[in-house]
Write a protein that holds these residues in place. Structure first.
Motif, PDB file in Angstrom:
ATOM      1  N   MET A 199      29.561  35.757 123.017  1.00  0.00           N
ATOM      2  CA  MET A 199      30.036  37.137 122.961  1.00  0.00           C
ATOM      3  C   MET A 199      30.264  37.670 124.376  1.00  0.00           C
ATOM      4  N   LEU A 200      31.433  38.304 124.543  1.00  0.00           N
ATOM      5  CA  LEU A 200      31.739  38.936 125.826  1.00  0.00           C
ATOM      6  C   LEU A 200      31.703  40.450 125.625  1.00  0.00           C
ATOM      7  N   PHE A 201      31.030  41.159 126.496  1.00  0.00           N
ATOM      8  CA  PHE A 201      30.986  42.625 126.405  1.00  0.00           C
ATOM      9  C   PHE A 201      31.597  43.207 127.675  1.00  0.00           C
ATOM     10  N   ASP A 202      32.655  43.981 127.492  1.00  0.00           N
ATOM     11  CA  ASP A 202      33.336  44.561 128.657  1.00  0.00           C
ATOM     12  C   ASP A 202      33.003  46.047 128.746  1.00  0.00           C
ATOM     13  N   GLU A 203      31.977  46.363 129.499  1.00  0.00           N
ATOM     14  CA  GLU A 203      31.487  47.746 129.646  1.00  0.00           C
ATOM     15  C   GLU A 203      31.373  48.461 128.294  1.00  0.00           C
ATOM     16  N   PRO A 204      30.553  47.926 127.402  1.00  0.00           N
ATOM     17  CA  PRO A 204      30.536  48.454 126.027  1.00  0.00           C
ATOM     18  C   PRO A 204      30.004  49.877 125.908  1.00  0.00           C
ATOM     19  N   THR A 205      29.265  50.362 126.910  1.00  0.00           N
ATOM     20  CA  THR A 205      28.683  51.702 126.756  1.00  0.00           C
ATOM     21  C   THR A 205      29.305  52.726 127.697  1.00  0.00           C
ATOM     22  N   SER A 206      30.291  52.306 128.490  1.00  0.00           N
ATOM     23  CA  SER A 206      30.811  53.224 129.513  1.00  0.00           C
ATOM     24  C   SER A 206      31.565  54.409 128.938  1.00  0.00           C
ATOM     25  N   ALA A 207      32.139  54.262 127.734  1.00  0.00           N
ATOM     26  CA  ALA A 207      32.931  55.351 127.180  1.00  0.00           C
ATOM     27  C   ALA A 207      32.132  56.196 126.195  1.00  0.00           C
TER      28      ALA A 207
END
Lengths: 367, 256
Positions: free
Chosen positions: B171-179
């Motif tokens: 699994m890749l997470f690309d800034e999942p909580t930034s928005a």
């Protein structure tokens, strides 16, 4: 000093002056002396126009009779439309064969109802029926030549029948072709992109009349001798290609409004280009393009009247031809009013349908 | 075929980047990236914005193309071969900063779309799986709603469930909580932590240092397209070696 609120304020109904008919009128029509004056003047003008239209078209109009001598009232002479009604609807389609057109109408109407309405959820079979079966059956019905049906040459087709044939064929060709052209224009393959851009920019850059004229007069010059297409087919090809170019740009506008993240999310799930387009991007792009797509359809529907230039007798041309008849000289107003009313009914229906569809497809708040 | 299957089970390396470079036109975004991620490993990538963190993980499932070097995912090297790209994408799930849910489909349809169309799973089975994962991210009751009717935190959890429905190995997470609004960050992080505890191989681009301390096996610091430093979290936070890392850490920890 700290302030702490311990009780919640309950919800109250809005003040009466803001709701109801009186509230609405006070808010919108009589909010200031100037607005009140404008309202009164507007009502007076609208009433004046409306009352004279109503008295021309209905109260003082003539509905009964056979010839222009029966038109004794001061209003419209609808006897003209009545006397020529068959021709206006079917052109020179033989009277004893006109049932074939009616059957075609009914088949198409059933199909459109099933596809466009909300009564059937699974659209697969209705779509196959409407877009595959109906066109084929209608071709054999209208043209004839097999199943014991007499051939009716397309030169005998006319009136509203011809207008509807032109409009529906062009619409059903233009939308899919337009989508393909729009996707092609956004393609990363240079040759595909160049072909699509070239086609769109060329077709969009010339007037429809010249396209029709070229299709009907110049095309036969370029084709080998003995090879010739029907005039109606040439007009259909010209109109379809012309509207496909417009449609392509409308769809491209919709495609560009879809965030790149949608394609990326689709790709990251393993969906290939066609699945990502067909399942994710196009449904959304077409949904936001509905107003412009219907706008193009309506424009196309009215543009069918231009086939007059190549001698096809559509609704407008056949009425116009009728007004030059010696026995009905001076009936141009009635003729044009009638044609306008027919076109308006069709175009307004399309417009209302598109609004209904937009509301149906609306899924919560947009980001 | 059998050889490929064997290597897949044998190797315990999930992702390997070898001497990878990438340019955007003239701009050299990623410079000589070397990284090996073992199966089950959790990596947190941090660094200032524009340092190439997102670009790097987006190269792993080919949302971005690299121009030099090698990327090997699950024993398959990424080339222009579309078949291999699709094969890798099926095995690698991705969660985006802006969720990228499909707004015209319900939550359930979002989750079942790829299994049905890519894996050819029967609809009923796909729906059962989807409900299982929606329960795991604790929003089964939202299944029939559209994404636009959910809060940001709920949408991101749906996005995680949607990825999990494909049974990815990575699994890749690309800034999942930034928005997300602050009050919704923890619900997404909790989901990610439980995923990590189950042994999923994960690469997360994030600025949530608390998350890094809890789950990461290794923290990577990137700046100006290079991996400057990588170390286990404790070492990384307590004893950063490079000056740039120290500066970055002092800035974010000061604020947070």
């Amino acid at each position: 000093m700290a302030i702490v609120k311990t009780e919640r304020h309950e919800d109250l109904p809005p003040p009466v002056s803001q709701t109801g008919v009186i509230g609405w009128m006070r808010e919108n029509l009589f909010s200031s002396p100037l607005n009140a004056l404008l309202t009164v003047v507007s009502i007076y003008v609208i009433w004046g126009a409306l009352s004279s239209i109503i008295s021309y078209a209905f109260i003082n109009a003539n509905f009964v009779g056979e010839t222009r001598e029966d038109c004794t009232g001061t209003g419209a002479c609808w006897v003209f439309i009545k006397a020529r009604f068959g021709q206006i609807m079917y052109g020179f389609y033989p009277v004893e064969e006109r049932w074939r057109v009616d059957v075609g109408y009914i088949l198409a109407a059933i199909g459109l109802f099933l596809v466009l309405s909300d009564f059937v959820k699974n659209k697969k079979w209705p779509a196959i029926y409407t877009f595959v079966v109906v066109p084929i059956v209608c071709y054999f019905l209208f043209y004839g030549g097999s199943f014991g049906l007499e051939v009716v040459e397309t030169s005998q087709w006319g009136g509203l029948f011809l207008t509807l044939v032109l409009a529906s064929v062009s619409i059903f060709v233009a939308l899919p072709l337009g989508i393909v052209l729009a996707l092609g224009r956004r393609s990363t393959m240079p040759i595909v992109r160049m072909l699509c851009v070239g086609f769109i920019e060329f077709v969009r850059g010339v007037p429809l009349i010249t396209v029709l004229f070229m299709a009907s007069v110049m095309l036969p010059l370029f084709l080998p001798e003995g090879m010739n297409f029907d005039k109606l087919i040439r007009a259909l090809v010209g109109m379809s290609l012309f509207s496909a170019a417009y449609m392509a740009e409308v769809v491209r506008g919709g495609l560009q409004a879809i965030p790149k993240g949608q394609t990326e999310a689709a790709s990251s799930l393993g969906l290939g280009y066609w699945k990502a387009m067909g399942l994710i991007v196009l449904p959304q792009a077409l949904k936001i393009s509905i107003p412009s797509i219907v706008n193009t359809f309506i424009g196309l529907f009215k543009d069918t009247t231009l086939v007059l230039i190549i001698g096809l007798l559509d609704l407008l041309s056949i009425v116009k031809a009728g007004t030059t008849d010696k026995e009905w000289v001076g009936m141009a107003t009635e003729g044009y009013v009638f044609v306008a009313a027919v076109f308006w009914v069709f175009c307004f229906s399309m417009s209302r349908y598109s609004i209904w569809l937009e509301n149906k497809l609306h899924t919560g708040h947009k980001r | 075929m059998s050889e490929a299957a064997m290597t897949q089970t044998d190797i315990d390396v999930a992702i390997q980047l070898i001497g990878m470079h990438k340019w955007y036109g003239e701009f050299h975004v990623l410079k000589d990236i070397n990284l090996t991620v073992e199966r089950g490993e959790k990596i947190v990538v941090c660094g200032p914005s524009g340092s190439g963190k997102s670009t790097m993980i987006r190269c792993i499932n080919r949302l971005e193309e690299h121009q030099q070097g090698q990327i090997i995912v699950d024993g398959i090297e990424l080339t222009n071969d579309v078949k291999k790209i699709d094969e890798i994408r099926r095995e690698v799930g991705m969660v985006f900063q802006h969720f990228n849910l499909f707004p015209h489909l319900t939550v359930l349809e979002n989750c079942t779309l790829a299994p049905i169309w890519v894996r050819k799973t029967p609809k009923a089975e796909a729906e059962a799986t989807a409900m299982k994962f929606l329960e795991r991210v604790k929003i089964p009751e939202q299944a029939m709603k559209y994404p636009g009717q959910l809060s940001g935190g709920q949408q991101q959890r749906v996005a995680i469930a949607r990825s999990l429905c494909m049974n990815p190995r990575i699994m890749l997470f690309d800034e999942p909580t930034s928005a997300l609004d602050p009050e919704m960050i923890s619900e997404v992080l909790d989901t990610m932590i439980s995923l990590a505890e189950e042994g999923m191989t994960m690469i997360c681009v994030t600025h949530e240092m608390g998350f890094a301390k809890t789950v990461a096996d290794r923290v990577l610091f990137m700046d100006a397209g290079e991996i400057i430093e990588q170390a286990p979290p404790q070492e990384f936070f307590e004893n950063p070696q490079s000056e740039r890392t120290q500066l970055f850490l002092s800035q974010i920890l000061h604020n947070g």
